[in-house]
Design a protein around this motif. Structure first.
Motif, PDB file in Angstrom:
ATOM      1  N   ARG A   1      63.361  27.797  28.069  1.00  0.00           N
ATOM      2  CA  ARG A   1      62.106  27.523  28.783  1.00  0.00           C
ATOM      3  C   ARG A   1      62.365  27.336  30.271  1.00  0.00           C
ATOM      4  O   ARG A   1      63.436  26.864  30.686  1.00  0.00           O
TER       5      ARG A   1
ATOM      6  N   ALA B   1      62.370  33.802  28.847  1.00  0.00           N
ATOM      7  CA  ALA B   1      61.067  33.633  29.503  1.00  0.00           C
ATOM      8  C   ALA B   1      60.845  34.632  30.638  1.00  0.00           C
ATOM      9  O   ALA B   1      59.821  34.562  31.321  1.00  0.00           O
TER      10      ALA B   1
ATOM     11  N   VAL C   1      60.214  34.868  35.073  1.00  0.00           N
ATOM     12  CA  VAL C   1      59.745  33.483  35.107  1.00  0.00           C
ATOM     13  C   VAL C   1      58.716  33.250  36.208  1.00  0.00           C
ATOM     14  O   VAL C   1      58.082  32.196  36.242  1.00  0.00           O
TER      15      VAL C   1
END
Length: 316
Positions: free
Chosen positions: A264, A216, A219
């Motif tokens: 995630r 990700a 972030v």
């Protein structure tokens, strides 16, 4: 006055009320920046107890000042706590007058006197060291100081705690990352680190690696991308401490981590607590605050350390 003018005037006044504090804050940041160009900034460390890990009153804190550590120091900052064998230790960045790079100092807490017993320099390199997070993994104690000038995040292991450390391995190489912040969560190690207002996340199955970028990444972009202390766990939640990057030392906020997995990441501002620390909340924090570390000492009791900046040399 025409009736239709009244709503316009009210909207204008409302906008002024909203914008005025923002304008004043921006002017204050510019003033601090100008002052740093012409005056020496001194960083000190405050420490105190609180009933919450995210609520602090710097004006009530006891102080550890640079010249209490050594006569030629003008910066002590980025404090991290660590408890071992019933003792409480403080690790922090220290910078001497005329030195090319900062080093890491350590102190042990004297519970009877409620002050720090200084142990001296415990780690130095030819390059700048700061932000010395100390962590335990299994039987070993490690330190992960910021070493941006060496283009790496380096892992050190205590060969004789707390005064002797040996380099083990680079966790991440070839990048100038700052304020690397580690946490073990759900059997994975995570490392937050930032560069140019972008927050990057790395993941490993073992502390010594190998480490890999989180899918990700980055972030977070923009303000609050730079960490300002260890991840705080409180009431079943995790909070990332983040520096207000609208100016150096402009304050510290907390972000609640909602999702942290190998694929995630999601966080939101912790509005209940923010801002955690603000410059000007005490004389010794007149021009800057940007770091906090906390340990729990009893149910609903916490011991915290944080740093603050002022331009005039702090008195003992």
């Amino acid at each position: 006055m025409q009736p239709f003018l009244l709503p316009t005037i009210l909207v204008g006044l409302g906008a002024l009320l909203v914008l005025a504090p923002l304008v004043r804050a921006k002017r204050a940041r510019r003033r601090r920046k100008r002052e740093r160009r012409r005056r020496r900034a001194f960083w000190s460390i405050g420490y105190m107890e609180s009933d919450s890990p995210l609520r602090w009153t710097p004006s009530k804190a006891k102080l550890l000042l640079p010249k209490q550590v050594a006569p030629d120091l003008f910066i002590i900052a980025d404090p991290f706590l660590f408890e071992h064998d019933g003792e409480r230790y403080l690790f922090f960045e220290a910078m001497r007058e005329g030195a090319a790079a900062a080093h890491i100092e350590c102190a042990r807490f004297d519970h009877e006197r409620q002050e720090w017993a200084l142990l001296g320099c415990v780690l130095s390199e030819p390059f700048q060291l700061s932000y010395p997070q100390v962590i335990r993994d299994g039987e070993h104690i490690y330190m992960v100081p910021e070493s941006k000038q060496a283009h790496r995040i380096g892992l050190y292991r205590a060969s004789h705690f707390p005064t002797e450390w040996e380099f083990v391995t680079p966790l991440i190489e070839g990048r100038k990352l700052v304020d690397s912040t580690l946490i073990k969560h759900d059997d994975h190690w995570y490392c937050f680190a930032s560069r140019k207002k972008r927050l990057f996340l790395y993941i490993a199955d073992q502390l010594e690696g190998p480490w890999r970028p989180h899918p990700a990444n980055p972030v977070r972009r923009g303000n609050f991308s730079r960490c300002g202390g260890r991840i705080i766990q409180h009431d079943g939640q995790h909070y990332r401490l983040a520096q207000d990057q609208r100016g150096y030392g402009a304050g510290l906020h907390a972000f609640e981590i909602l999702t942290l997995t190998p694929t995630r990441y999601r966080e939101i501002p912790a509005r209940t607590f923010n801002p955690i620390l603000l410059p000007g909340s005490a004389a010794w924090t007149e021009t800057g605050m940007h770091h906090l570390d906390v340990i729990q000492t009893a149910p609903d009791r916490y011991f915290g350390v944080f740093d603050g900046e002022q331009f005039d040399h702090p008195a003992t």
